[in-house]
Design an enzyme around this catalytic site. Structure first.
Site, short mmCIF file in Angstrom:
data_model
loop_
_atom_site.label_atom_id
_atom_site.label_comp_id
_atom_site.label_asym_id
_atom_site.label_seq_id
_atom_site.Cartn_x
_atom_site.Cartn_y
_atom_site.Cartn_z
N GLU A 84 -41.08 4.79 -34.57
CA GLU A 84 -41.41 3.74 -35.54
C GLU A 84 -40.45 2.55 -35.45
OE1 GLU A 84 -44.17 4.04 -36.80
OE2 GLU A 84 -44.60 6.15 -37.12
N CYS A 141 -42.20 9.43 -45.37
CA CYS A 141 -41.52 9.14 -44.10
C CYS A 141 -40.97 7.72 -44.13
CB CYS A 141 -42.48 9.33 -42.92
SG CYS A 141 -42.85 11.07 -42.64
N HIS A 165 -42.37 9.99 -35.61
CA HIS A 165 -43.50 10.74 -36.15
C HIS A 165 -44.02 11.68 -35.06
CE1 HIS A 165 -44.71 8.41 -39.95
NE2 HIS A 165 -44.77 9.69 -40.27
N1 PCA Z 1 -45.09 13.25 -43.04
C1 PCA Z 1 -45.38 12.39 -44.18
C2 PCA Z 1 -44.38 12.80 -45.24
C3 PCA Z 1 -43.73 14.05 -44.76
C4 PCA Z 1 -44.17 14.20 -43.36
O1 PCA Z 1 -43.79 15.07 -42.58
C5 PCA Z 1 -45.39 10.91 -43.85
O2 PCA Z 1 -45.80 10.55 -42.73
O3 PCA Z 1 -45.03 10.09 -44.68
#
Ligand code: PCA
Length: 199
Positions: A84, A141, A165
């Site tokens: 990200e 996140c 991610h």
């Molecule tokens: N993914 C979510 C919150 C916790 C996670 O593992 C997100 O992408 O915000």
């Protein structure tokens, strides 16, 4: 105990919504205590709860004074790892559609303080599919990414902070069995490559 800057902090998230198993929790636990690029990984699992997530990160930053922070989260449906670029000052609340600033007078966004293009290239070079992605969404996140960058901006400027991610892991339960998934071993390879690249 290792001294300041001898540790790299790796966070993952626990279960949330329909996702009863989170590959980022599994990897944060597995990699806890391993050595990467001469540093010890401190793996921390965060609850998917506003406030509790960042309280744990701030406590870990104070305790370990890490050389870098890599935060992980699940992006169900993603075919590859997303490095990200941006954390935005918005958080989605439980009431659908309502978005509030994370920090009332905070900047609209922070750029990752580790280089997302370089991190994505390092992951791909290790054999794991990845790309630099624009932003981490408006859920937990993004919240942990924004709050960590906000904290670091005033207290430890220049500290590398990245957010990755991950897609579903093939070996774990998936809320959507038709969604893409990668072997856990490949996700681990990607996370290790990212850790080496952020430190
Ligand atoms: N993914 C979510 C919150 C916790 C996670 O593992 C997100 O992408 O915000």
């Amino acid at each position: 105990m290792d001294g300041p800057a001898e540790v790299v902090l790796l966070t993952g998230f626990g279960p949330f919504g329909p996702h009863r198993q989170n590959p980022t929790e599994v990897l944060a636990r597995e990699l806890d205590g391993q050595r990467v690029a001469g540093r010890r990984v401190v793996g921390l699992v965060l609850p998917v709860v506003y406030g509790e997530d960042t309280a744990l990160v701030e406590e870990a930053l104070a305790t370990w004074q890490p050389a870098a922070v890599l935060a992980l989260g699940l992006a169900a449906g993603s075919p590859d790892l997303r490095v990200e670029r941006l954390a935005v000052n918005l958080s989605m609340t439980e009431q659908a559609g309502e978005e509030l600033p994370i920090v009332a007078d905070g900047p609209a966004a922070y750029l990752a303080s580790s280089d997302p293009i370089a991190v994505a290239a390092a992951i791909v070079a290790a054999g794991c599919p990845a790309h630099a992605h624009t932003f981490a969404g408006t859920y937990l996140c993004n919240h942990v990414f924004y709050q960590t960058l906000h904290h670091v901006a005033s207290r430890s400027p220049g500290l590398p902070v990245g957010f990755l991610h991950l897609p579903y892991a093939q070996e774990l339960e998936r809320a959507d069995p038709a969604a893409p998934a990668l072997p856990l071993a490949l996700l681990r390879t990607g996370v290790l490559a990212a850790l080496r690249a952020v430190v």
